[in-house]
Design a protein around this motif. Structure first.
Motif, PDB file in Angstrom:
ATOM      1  N   ALA A 161       0.826  -1.202   0.000  1.00  0.00           N
ATOM      2  CA  ALA A 161       0.000   0.000   0.000  1.00  0.00           C
ATOM      3  C   ALA A 161       0.864   1.256   0.000  1.00  0.00           C
ATOM      4  CB  ALA A 161      -0.926  -0.015   1.214  1.00  0.00           C
ATOM      5  N   MET A 162       1.946   1.234   0.763  1.00  0.00           N
ATOM      6  CA  MET A 162       2.860   2.382   0.796  1.00  0.00           C
ATOM      7  C   MET A 162       3.448   2.661  -0.585  1.00  0.00           C
ATOM      8  SD  MET A 162       4.795   1.373   4.334  1.00  0.00           S
ATOM      9  CE  MET A 162       6.168   2.496   4.107  1.00  0.00           C
ATOM     10  N   THR A 163       3.855   1.607  -1.286  1.00  0.00           N
ATOM     11  CA  THR A 163       4.458   1.819  -2.601  1.00  0.00           C
ATOM     12  C   THR A 163       3.440   2.366  -3.595  1.00  0.00           C
ATOM     13  OG1 THR A 163       4.034  -0.470  -3.356  1.00  0.00           O
ATOM     14  CG2 THR A 163       6.136  -0.043  -2.249  1.00  0.00           C
ATOM     15  N   LYS A 164       2.211   1.901  -3.496  1.00  0.00           N
ATOM     16  CA  LYS A 164       1.192   2.356  -4.444  1.00  0.00           C
ATOM     17  C   LYS A 164       0.783   3.802  -4.146  1.00  0.00           C
ATOM     18  CE  LYS A 164       1.148  -1.343  -6.889  1.00  0.00           C
ATOM     19  NZ  LYS A 164       1.680  -1.316  -8.275  1.00  0.00           N
ATOM     20  N   ALA A 165       0.776   4.183  -2.877  1.00  0.00           N
ATOM     21  CA  ALA A 165       0.536   5.586  -2.522  1.00  0.00           C
ATOM     22  C   ALA A 165       1.683   6.455  -3.020  1.00  0.00           C
ATOM     23  CB  ALA A 165       0.375   5.726  -1.015  1.00  0.00           C
ATOM     24  N   ALA A 166       2.895   5.932  -2.909  1.00  0.00           N
ATOM     25  CA  ALA A 166       4.070   6.668  -3.391  1.00  0.00           C
ATOM     26  C   ALA A 166       3.993   6.911  -4.887  1.00  0.00           C
ATOM     27  CB  ALA A 166       5.346   5.904  -3.031  1.00  0.00           C
ATOM     28  N   LEU A 167       3.502   5.929  -5.643  1.00  0.00           N
ATOM     29  CA  LEU A 167       3.377   6.099  -7.085  1.00  0.00           C
ATOM     30  C   LEU A 167       2.389   7.216  -7.441  1.00  0.00           C
ATOM     31  CD1 LEU A 167       3.387   2.463  -8.530  1.00  0.00           C
ATOM     32  CD2 LEU A 167       5.235   4.141  -8.572  1.00  0.00           C
ATOM     33  N   ILE A 168       1.330   7.331  -6.655  1.00  0.00           N
ATOM     34  CA  ILE A 168       0.360   8.402  -6.896  1.00  0.00           C
ATOM     35  C   ILE A 168       1.008   9.761  -6.666  1.00  0.00           C
ATOM     36  CG2 ILE A 168      -1.761   9.467  -6.022  1.00  0.00           C
ATOM     37  CD1 ILE A 168      -2.806   6.613  -5.503  1.00  0.00           C
ATOM     38  N   GLN A 169       1.758   9.898  -5.581  1.00  0.00           N
ATOM     39  CA  GLN A 169       2.416  11.172  -5.292  1.00  0.00           C
ATOM     40  C   GLN A 169       3.557  11.438  -6.271  1.00  0.00           C
ATOM     41  OE1 GLN A 169       1.112  13.229  -3.205  1.00  0.00           O
ATOM     42  NE2 GLN A 169       2.629  14.835  -3.598  1.00  0.00           N
ATOM     43  N   MET A 170       4.279  10.386  -6.654  1.00  0.00           N
ATOM     44  CA  MET A 170       5.341  10.541  -7.646  1.00  0.00           C
ATOM     45  C   MET A 170       4.761  11.034  -8.960  1.00  0.00           C
ATOM     46  SD  MET A 170       8.049   7.675  -9.070  1.00  0.00           S
ATOM     47  CE  MET A 170       6.975   6.974 -10.336  1.00  0.00           C
ATOM     48  N   THR A 171       3.616  10.496  -9.335  1.00  0.00           N
ATOM     49  CA  THR A 171       2.947  10.914 -10.566  1.00  0.00           C
ATOM     50  C   THR A 171       2.662  12.409 -10.551  1.00  0.00           C
ATOM     51  OG1 THR A 171       1.956   8.733 -10.930  1.00  0.00           O
ATOM     52  CG2 THR A 171       0.826  10.621 -11.909  1.00  0.00           C
ATOM     53  N   LYS A 172       2.162  12.910  -9.447  1.00  0.00           N
ATOM     54  CA  LYS A 172       1.858  14.344  -9.336  1.00  0.00           C
ATOM     55  C   LYS A 172       3.121  15.188  -9.446  1.00  0.00           C
ATOM     56  CE  LYS A 172      -2.090  13.644  -6.199  1.00  0.00           C
ATOM     57  NZ  LYS A 172      -2.603  13.931  -4.838  1.00  0.00           N
ATOM     58  N   THR A 173       4.144  14.799  -8.698  1.00  0.00           N
ATOM     59  CA  THR A 173       5.362  15.609  -8.638  1.00  0.00           C
ATOM     60  C   THR A 173       6.110  15.603  -9.961  1.00  0.00           C
ATOM     61  OG1 THR A 173       5.541  15.079  -6.285  1.00  0.00           O
ATOM     62  CG2 THR A 173       7.484  16.005  -7.339  1.00  0.00           C
ATOM     63  N   LEU A 174       6.222  14.437 -10.596  1.00  0.00           N
ATOM     64  CA  LEU A 174       6.928  14.370 -11.872  1.00  0.00           C
ATOM     65  C   LEU A 174       6.165  15.120 -12.960  1.00  0.00           C
ATOM     66  CD1 LEU A 174       8.253  10.683 -11.981  1.00  0.00           C
ATOM     67  CD2 LEU A 174       9.425  12.756 -11.209  1.00  0.00           C
ATOM     68  N   SER A 175       4.839  15.080 -12.912  1.00  0.00           N
ATOM     69  CA  SER A 175       4.059  15.814 -13.915  1.00  0.00           C
ATOM     70  C   SER A 175       4.307  17.310 -13.794  1.00  0.00           C
ATOM     71  CB  SER A 175       2.565  15.513 -13.759  1.00  0.00           C
ATOM     72  OG  SER A 175       2.044  16.081 -12.571  1.00  0.00           O
ATOM     73  N   LEU A 176       4.480  17.779 -12.574  1.00  0.00           N
ATOM     74  CA  LEU A 176       4.751  19.197 -12.342  1.00  0.00           C
ATOM     75  C   LEU A 176       6.138  19.574 -12.855  1.00  0.00           C
ATOM     76  CD1 LEU A 176       3.797  21.861 -11.058  1.00  0.00           C
ATOM     77  CD2 LEU A 176       4.791  21.062  -8.891  1.00  0.00           C
ATOM     78  N   GLU A 177       7.109  18.714 -12.603  1.00  0.00           N
ATOM     79  CA  GLU A 177       8.488  19.007 -12.992  1.00  0.00           C
ATOM     80  C   GLU A 177       8.707  18.871 -14.496  1.00  0.00           C
ATOM     81  OE1 GLU A 177      13.043  17.560 -11.884  1.00  0.00           O
ATOM     82  OE2 GLU A 177      11.372  17.088 -10.537  1.00  0.00           O
ATOM     83  N   TRP A 178       8.049  17.910 -15.131  1.00  0.00           N
ATOM     84  CA  TRP A 178       8.348  17.586 -16.523  1.00  0.00           C
ATOM     85  C   TRP A 178       7.314  18.100 -17.516  1.00  0.00           C
ATOM     86  CZ3 TRP A 178       9.675  11.801 -15.183  1.00  0.00           C
ATOM     87  CH2 TRP A 178      10.919  11.767 -14.540  1.00  0.00           C
ATOM     88  N   GLY A 179       6.252  18.718 -17.024  1.00  0.00           N
ATOM     89  CA  GLY A 179       5.229  19.216 -17.930  1.00  0.00           C
ATOM     90  C   GLY A 179       5.766  20.219 -18.939  1.00  0.00           C
ATOM     91  N   LYS A 180       6.714  21.028 -18.546  1.00  0.00           N
ATOM     92  CA  LYS A 180       7.269  22.053 -19.436  1.00  0.00           C
ATOM     93  C   LYS A 180       8.017  21.439 -20.615  1.00  0.00           C
ATOM     94  CE  LYS A 180      11.274  22.549 -16.377  1.00  0.00           C
ATOM     95  NZ  LYS A 180      11.981  23.481 -15.443  1.00  0.00           N
TER      96      LYS A 180
END
Length: 257
Positions: A161-180
């Protein structure tokens, strides 16, 4: 005349799928092939890779395979480089995952490392690798396979469960960093589907009934219903979507358990 449906295809695109030969990964691999993509399949089992490769080539798909355990992600990245050469990577799917259903007080350090490295560490470093390729072409899709277990508390094992929650947060953060750079990062959160991880659980009638009782659509999902979301997130049809986790769950998460 305006037309929209052509954006729902992957013709000429190259997609890499980890954990490609079973369950969710296999469904995504087949659906991408049907949508016209060239696919690179990553799995630990050569016989499974060979069989899926044969099946997809019979459909006219360009298929390449890489044998390896995602815990050895550095070696897999080297092999992907060899296969890709100077071609682009348009879609990368971090699907490979595992679970050990230990109670929290019984989790060992070995189990911790195995689940973390498979589900989370490899997904991050594969995403990092894919993003470097996608940055050069100013376009790409990274799709992480999370779980409803990353959003609500379930009887699935705390480390999973921890890893799957981490993937959700990673998805948000990477989208913010790499969207440009034109890179879209999204995730899919499945509920129960027939896979090797759920096979034994779904043989228990009472367990299945508990699942159905929590699901507004009152049934287990079918893999084709998950594959459609994976295709959508890979195509131009979803170009204005990033940082999101789409729960393919029969409505389960609306309850907020």
């Amino acid at each position: 005349m305006e037309t929209y449906l052509p954006s729902f295809h992957l013709e000429g695109k190259t997609a890499v799928i980890t954990g490609a030969t079973k369950g969710i990964g296999r469904a995504i691999s087949i659906s991408y092939a049907e949508a016209g993509a060239n696919v690179i399949l990553i799995s630990r089992t050569k016989s499974d890779l060979d069989q899926l490769k044969t099946d997809l080539e019979m459909r006219g798909t360009n298929v390449q395979t890489i044998i390896g355990d995602v815990q050895q992600y550095k070696e897999i990245i080297k092999r992907v480089d060899d296969v890709i050469g100077d071609r682009s990577i348009d879609v990368w799917v971090n699907n490979a995952g595992m679970n050990i259903r230990s109670e929290a007080e019984k989790v060992t350090e070995e189990e911790w490392d195995q689940i973390i490295n498979t589900n989370m560490k490899s997904a991050f470093f594969f995403s990092q690798y894919a993003a470097k390729k996608m940055k050069e072409q100013e376009y790409g899709k990274i799709i992480n396979i999370s779980s409803v277990a990353g959003h609500v508390a379930l009887r699935t094992g705390v480390v999973y469960a921890m890893t799957k929650a981490a993937l959700i947060q990673m998805t948000k953060t990477l989208s913010l960093e790499w969207g440009k750079y034109g890179i879209r990062v999204n995730a899919i959160g499945p509920w129960y589907f027939p896979t090797s991880l759920t096979e034994k659980l779904l043989q228990n009638e009472q367990y299945v009934q508990d699942i159905v009782d929590r699901t507004p659509l009152k049934r287990i999902g079918e893999l084709k219903e998950l594959a459609g979301t994976a295709v959508f997130l890979a195509t131009e049809a979803s170009d204005y979507i990033t940082g999101q986790t789409i729960f393919v769950d029969g409505g389960m998460t609306i309850y907020g358990f």
